[in-house]
Design an enzyme around this catalytic site. Structure first.
Site, mmCIF file in Angstrom:
data_model
loop_
_atom_site.group_PDB
_atom_site.id
_atom_site.type_symbol
_atom_site.label_atom_id
_atom_site.label_comp_id
_atom_site.label_asym_id
_atom_site.label_seq_id
_atom_site.Cartn_x
_atom_site.Cartn_y
_atom_site.Cartn_z
ATOM 1 N N ILE A 190 0.896 -1.074 0.063
ATOM 2 C CA ILE A 190 0.022 0.097 -0.069
ATOM 3 C C ILE A 190 0.821 1.204 -0.031
ATOM 4 O O ILE A 190 0.851 2.115 -0.814
ATOM 5 C CB ILE A 190 -0.868 -0.146 1.188
ATOM 6 C CG1 ILE A 190 -1.819 -1.213 1.241
ATOM 7 C CG2 ILE A 190 -1.860 1.303 1.319
ATOM 8 C CD1 ILE A 190 -2.623 -1.413 2.546
ATOM 9 N N LYS A 191 1.709 1.305 0.861
ATOM 10 C CA LYS A 191 2.644 2.425 1.001
ATOM 11 C C LYS A 191 3.903 2.254 1.850
ATOM 12 O O LYS A 191 3.874 1.266 2.672
ATOM 13 C CB LYS A 191 2.097 3.595 1.451
ATOM 14 C CG LYS A 191 1.610 3.878 2.582
ATOM 15 C CD LYS A 191 1.309 5.236 3.053
ATOM 16 C CE LYS A 191 0.600 5.310 4.238
ATOM 17 N NZ LYS A 191 0.164 6.616 4.803
ATOM 18 N N GLY A 239 5.514 3.310 4.817
ATOM 19 C CA GLY A 239 5.479 4.541 5.814
ATOM 20 C C GLY A 239 6.601 4.796 6.529
ATOM 21 O O GLY A 239 7.577 3.858 6.298
ATOM 22 N N GLY A 254 7.081 1.676 8.711
ATOM 23 C CA GLY A 254 6.990 0.313 8.470
ATOM 24 C C GLY A 254 6.429 0.510 7.103
ATOM 25 O O GLY A 254 5.644 1.313 6.625
ATOM 26 N N LEU A 300 3.442 -0.892 4.523
ATOM 27 C CA LEU A 300 2.082 -1.191 4.751
ATOM 28 C C LEU A 300 1.734 -2.036 3.641
ATOM 29 O O LEU A 300 1.867 -1.832 2.303
ATOM 30 C CB LEU A 300 1.139 -0.210 4.849
ATOM 31 C CG LEU A 300 1.059 0.696 6.288
ATOM 32 C CD1 LEU A 300 0.327 1.658 5.986
ATOM 33 C CD2 LEU A 300 1.159 -0.208 7.457
ATOM 34 N N LYS A 305 1.608 -4.403 8.670
ATOM 35 C CA LYS A 305 2.733 -3.267 8.623
ATOM 36 C C LYS A 305 3.889 -4.180 8.834
ATOM 37 O O LYS A 305 3.856 -4.877 10.002
ATOM 38 C CB LYS A 305 2.588 -2.400 9.874
ATOM 39 C CG LYS A 305 3.795 -1.576 9.738
ATOM 40 C CD LYS A 305 3.246 -0.110 10.119
ATOM 41 C CE LYS A 305 3.292 0.133 11.694
ATOM 42 N NZ LYS A 305 2.831 1.352 12.268
ATOM 43 N N ASP A 352 0.457 13.126 14.263
ATOM 44 C CA ASP A 352 0.431 12.782 12.738
ATOM 45 C C ASP A 352 -1.020 13.015 12.087
ATOM 46 O O ASP A 352 -1.508 12.228 11.412
ATOM 47 C CB ASP A 352 1.137 11.376 12.409
ATOM 48 C CG ASP A 352 1.527 11.191 10.889
ATOM 49 O OD1 ASP A 352 1.374 12.196 10.007
ATOM 50 O OD2 ASP A 352 1.285 10.169 10.549
#
Ligand SMILES: *[C@@H]1O[C@H](CO)[C@@H](O)[C@H](O)[C@H]1NC(C)=O
Ligand SMILES: *[C@@H]1O[C@H](CO)[C@@H](O)[C@H](O)[C@H]1NC(C)=O
Ligand SMILES: *[C@@H]1O[C@H](CO)[C@@H](O)[C@H](O)[C@H]1NC(C)=O
Ligand SMILES: *[C@@H]1O[C@H](CO)[C@@H](O)[C@H](O)[C@H]1NC(C)=O
Ligand SMILES: *[C@@H]1O[C@H](CO)[C@@H](O)[C@H](O)[C@H]1NC(C)=O
Ligand SMILES: *[C@@H]1O[C@H](CO)[C@@H](O)[C@H](O)[C@H]1NC(C)=O
Ligand SMILES: *[C@@H]1O[C@H](CO)[C@@H](O)[C@H](O)[C@H]1NC(C)=O
Ligand SMILES: *[C@@H]1O[C@H](CO)[C@@H](O)[C@H](O)[C@H]1NC(C)=O
Ligand SMILES: *[C@@H]1O[C@H](CO)[C@@H](O)[C@H](O)[C@H]1NC(C)=O
Length: 895
Positions: free
Chosen positions: A528-529, A531, A534, A536, A550, A653
């Site tokens: 997914i991305k 981060g 970590g 994802l 994650k 965040d």
């Protein structure tokens, strides 16, 4: 003769209605055959003239008779009494209804019909939609022919003496919505054919002698709201398929012989309010992700099973819970040391955890309940004031209480579990008692050190510091604290527990193999991305459950710290507004995995505008109602972190992509790896700051200065602006473009001019005059969050209040009494929003506004702070010169 009379009656009545101009259509019975049938029924059952006067027209005068166009369509003789003669030899003699060919409902409940249901019933009264023969003293078997009554919508046969099996033919009643066969002596198993009863909403077969297993096919009855199979002899395990019954409100499987463990799939019962599985042979611990999903539960019975393992602490925080019986199991663990503010219902709420293996101190969590039975456990320590009146506490290890277990029993329980018993507060004869908590801490350090072997001392210290975090699971309305049932004074609170990484609250443990499989070996397609805490990955667990995983590489010190903090956080916090952690995989030394619930609507960033597949330029934007709901949800989550946790936790965040959205667009805050205790809080020691030092260089977020609640508020203000303006990306960046944009946008938000806001409004929003007021209110709230001076930004709880009452923000603030209200508690949230910028808002009323100061600076809110449009406050000390500011703006620490 009878006919003549009725003709006379008919004419008289007709005259009567004509004379009085009555417009009601009164229909007399027109069918001669039906009249005879009714008279026959009347005499066969021995009905009384009181209810069914023989000489008058049945349709208009007989009690419980329903006619349509002069034909009998419904008979209700429920609860009628028979004549004395009729009582001498009561029979199940309703043969006459065969000649009532349009009869759709027949209700004879509570009317004695000794005898068995005639075979012909299923073959001759096809129009029947409702048949209620409950409590009629019927005996014999249910005839197979009942399956031919295919118009039936409701069939009630409860509370009789029916014997034999449940005929499989009932599965042909496709239109059936209610099937109640409870309280009989039926045997055999539940027919598989019930799979065809797709319209069933209620199935009650409780209190019979049914055996065999619960057919998994019941899980396909998707409309089922009420399923009661209690008090039978059903065996085998609870089928996982029952978890598909997402409409189910009531599930009662109590008093059977069910065994095995509770399938985690039951988490699909998202509408469940009553869960009764007591008095079976169920074992093992309850699935950890069960209760985070069953948020509507009110009534839970788990008692008299063989459940063991840690008690599912999520249960305590289910908002509507008012009855919890977990007695007579082998549940163990300590009560969470949280105070739940007492809501109205709680003085009648019941908690029974007697006869388990709980230990440790009594904690304020039990204040949620009006009646508490905690007897026959191993609780130790003093009895706090709040537990003295309403609690059964016998046979524990409590100090200064009667009827407790003896020292030997208590000491051996604690020793067996490597715990230290406080020895009723007396010094131990053989060795001086070490401070309980110290000892636990030390043990914990050892455990943790071995668990996280390679991580080293620093990480352990981080955890210990994290352990000081205690959050209230706050319930009910926030203003209830003033009613005097608030949290216990410090002195009375038992020493804090929760000094362990509670693995049960970290969800299921997964093996590395499971993780690899779920993510198809971390395939790029599933990424997914990447981060900063970590990477994802999307994943699908065995059983088809969608998750987000994650992957944390512990070789990076930043990630390691974020991971430790997050792990600790999840072991302490649980709140419906935080993203649910389903599990973890910690078996590899340098690579750890956290498994989260998959959020079907991803996050606010990607949901605000959705591409629609059809149509070329199709972008669908979230409607205003949903946007407001999201704002409130996010505010609830942040308010929990800021105000219900001690020390206050800062998210750090807050941005659109941290606001995760479930299938119903309910907010679940994510990106929790940045969460930390507020800077300068008493709990935060120098050590923490020391530990944070290496991190500051790494991230774009500027290390220390953002560890304040006011920083979250600032970021949240940007999220609100994003919702109002549809300008994506504002909340995620701090760059010059964003600054410029803010500077040019904020002047359009004024408490004096509603129309101004239309200049910055998201063009894709369809807004009427009423909604515009809400938009305006949200914009005003956003602006007060973006106050350049951190101390003047409103507290999260006031922001929440304001978003919940948007019209109050814009309607009341105008009135001249506004200033007076600022001193009362009612108006304080409102005042808190406005106090900070009211004086400057007159500048704002005129657009455009004076150009902002040029600033450099690296701290994120300092940046935007000095660049705000409120020129006067830009230098940070002019507020004291304002004559009114003090009285308008309440003290920040006011409650
Ligand atoms: C059925 O009859 C009883 C007794 O007359 C009455 O109390 C009840 O309200 C009736 N029920 C319905 C559903 O009409
Ligand atoms: C139904 O009506 C017919 C004709 O009126 C009559 O012969 C018959 O006996 C009736 N049956 C019952 C069960 O009342
Ligand atoms: C039958 O009548 C009783 C008494 O009025 C009522 O409580 C019951 O709900 C009725 N049954 C149905 C299926 O409506
Ligand atoms: C009743 O249903 C059965 C099937 O269960 C069917 O064979 C039979 O013909 C039906 N009887 C009538 C009279 O409809
Ligand atoms: C099931 O219920 C729906 C709505 O209540 C109805 O439209 C449909 O006809 C029912 N199905 C059957 C087989 O009766
Ligand atoms: C299920 O049925 C039993 C016996 O009929 C009853 O005592 C119990 O309250 C019912 N359960 C629910 C959840 O209504
Ligand atoms: C609890 O565990 C003990 C020991 O394993 C066992 O003897 C006892 O029956 C269990 N109690 C319950 C209620 O399951
Ligand atoms: C709690 O449960 C136990 C065992 O099920 C029962 O004996 C006791 O009466 C219950 N306590 C209360 C206060 O109802
Ligand atoms: C226990 O009771 C004794 C006397 O009854 C009292 O002196 C003592 O303070 C009590 N201890 C606690 C912890 O309440």
């Amino acid at each position: 003769m009878v006919d003549q009379w009725s003709r006379v009656f008919l004419i008289c009545s007709a005259l009567f209605f004509l004379l009085f101009g009555c417009t009601v259509q009164q229909q007399f019975l027109v069918s001669r055959q039906e009249r005879l049938a009714l008279l026959q029924l009347r005499s066969a059952l021995g009905l009384r003239a009181k209810e069914w006067p023989i000489k008058s027209d049945p349709c208009t005068t007989w009690a419980g008779l329903q006619c349509t166009n002069g034909r009998v369509t419904g008979i209700n003789i429920s609860g009628f009494r028979r004549t004395r003669r009729g009582n001498e030899n009561p029979q199940f003699s309703i043969d006459a209804i065969q000649n009532l060919t349009l009869l759709t409902s027949f209700n004879a409940s509570n009317f004695e019909l000794p005898g068995s249901i005639p075979e012909w019933l299923g073959l001759r009264v096809f129009a029947l939609q409702m048949l209620d023969l409950s409590s009629c003293s019927i005996n014999g078997a249910i005839p197979f022919t009942l399956g031919n009554l295919t118009s039936l919508v409701q069939l009630h046969l409860s509370d009789n003496n029916l014997t034999g099996i449940v005929p499989s033919s009932l599965g042909q009643l496709f239109g059936l919505s209610v099937l109640d066969l409870s309280q009989n002596s039926l045997t055999g198993s539940i027919p598989e054919t019930f799979i065809s009863l797709g319209n069933l909403t209620l199935l009650d077969m409780s209190l019979n002698f049914l055996s065999g297993e619960i057919p998994p096919s019941i899980g396909t009855l998707s409309r089922l709201q009420f399923l009661n199979l209690s008090r039978n002899s059903l065996s085998s395990s609870i089928p996982a398929q029952l978890g598909n019954l997402s409409s189910l409100v009531d599930l009662d499987l109590g008093f059977n012989s069910l065994s095995g463990s509770v399938p985690p799939e039951l988490r699909g019962l998202i509408n469940l309010q009553r869960l009764v599985i007591g008095n079976n042979f169920l074992t093992n611990s309850l699935p950890s992700d069960l209760f985070p999903s069953l948020t509507r539960l009110q009534f839970v019975v788990l008692s008299h099973n063989g459940f063991n393992g840690d008690f599912p602490n999520m249960l305590w925080s289910i908002p509507e819970l008012r009855f919890l019986d977990a007695s007579v199991n082998n549940f163990t663990g300590m009560l969470p040391n949280v105070g739940l503010s007492v809501n109205n219902a709680s003085n009648t709420a019941v908690l029974n955890i007697s006869q388990n293996l709980f230990y440790g101190n009594l904690t304020p969590v039990i204040q949620r309940f009006g009646f508490v039975d905690m007897s026959e456990n191993y609780f130790e320590g003093p009895v706090p004031v709040y537990a003295r009146g309403n609690a059964f506490l016998g046979r524990n290890c409590l100090r200064n209480s009667t009827n407790q277990r003896n020292v030997t029993e208590c000491a051996s329980f604690y020793t067996d579990r490597n715990l230290v018993f406080d020895n009723f507060g007396e010094p131990n004869r053989t060795q001086p008692p070490p401070r309980n908590t110290n000892k636990r801490n030390r043990k914990l350090v050892i455990i943790l050190a071995s668990v996280f072997g390679g991580i080293g001392l620093i990480a352990v210290m981080v955890i210990i510091i994290g352990m000081l975090i205690i959050c209230k699971r706050k319930r009910g309305t926030t203003n209830q604290r003033s009613t005097g049932v608030g949290p216990v004074p410090e002195g009375e609170t038992p020493p804090p527990h929760g000094v362990s990484l509670n693995f049960s609250s970290l969800g299921d443990g997964f093996s590395y193999n499971q993780i690899v499989q779920a993510t198809s070996e971390f395939s790029d397609a599933n990424l997914i991305k990447k981060g900063h805490s970590g990477d994802l990955f999307r994943g699908i667990l065995e059983g088809g459950i969608h998750v987000v995983i994650k992957k944390i590489d512990l070789n990076s010190s930043v990630k390691k710290e974020a991971y430790m903090l997050e792990l600790d956080l999840f072991s302490k916090l649980s709140h419906p507004r935080l993203v649910p952690l389903l599990g973890h995989c910690l078996e590899n030394e340098n690579e750890k995995f956290l498994v989260y619930k998959y959020m079907p609507n991803a996050d606010l960033y990607s949901s605000l505008f959705k591409k629609i597949n059809s149509g070329d330029d199709g972008l669908k934007s979230l409607d205003w109602i949903t946007r407001l709901k999201i704002a409130i949800g996010a505010a609830e989550g942040l308010s929990y972190l800021h105000h219900d946790c001690t020390p206050p936790l800062v998210h750090r965040d807050v941005q659109a992509s941290s606001i995760l959205l479930d299938d119903k667009y309910e907010v679940r805050l994510g990106s929790l790896s940045e969460v930390c205790a507020q800077e300068g809080d008493i709990y935060q020691s120098r050590i923490t700051r020391l530990l944070r030092m290496p991190q500051t260089s790494d991230q774009g977020v500027s290390g220390k200065s953002n560890a304040t609640c006011a920083y979250d508020v600032y970021c949240f203000g940007k999220v609100l602006l994003e919702l109002v303006t549809g300008k994506l990306g504002i909340s995620s960046s701090n760059d010059a473009t964003t600054k410029d944009w803010l500077e040019s946008t904020l002047p359009y938000i004024s408490i004096y001019d509603k129309e101004l806001v239309t200049n910055i409004l998201d063009p894709s929003l369809i807004i009427d005059e009423d909604l515009l007021e809400e938009v305006w209110a949200m914009a005003i709230v956003a602006r007060s969050c973006l106050n350049p001076k951190p101390t003047r930004r409103p507290l999260m709880r006031y922001i929440l209040k304001a978003l919940e009452n948007p019209l109050k923000v814009v309607r009341e603030e105008h009135t001249s009494s506004a200033r007076l209200r600022t001193t009362s508690s009612r108006g304080s949230w409102n005042a808190a929003l406005f106090g900070s910028w009211r004086q400057s808002s007159s500048d704002v009323a005129a657009v455009p506004v004076a150009p902002p100061h040029k600033v450099e600076g690296s701290g994120s809110f300092k940046q935007s702070g000095t660049s705000g449009s409120q020129n006067g406050d830009g230098n940070g000390h002019s507020s004291s010169t304002r004559p009114h500011s003090k009285e308008i703006f309440p003290e920040q620490n006011e409650d």
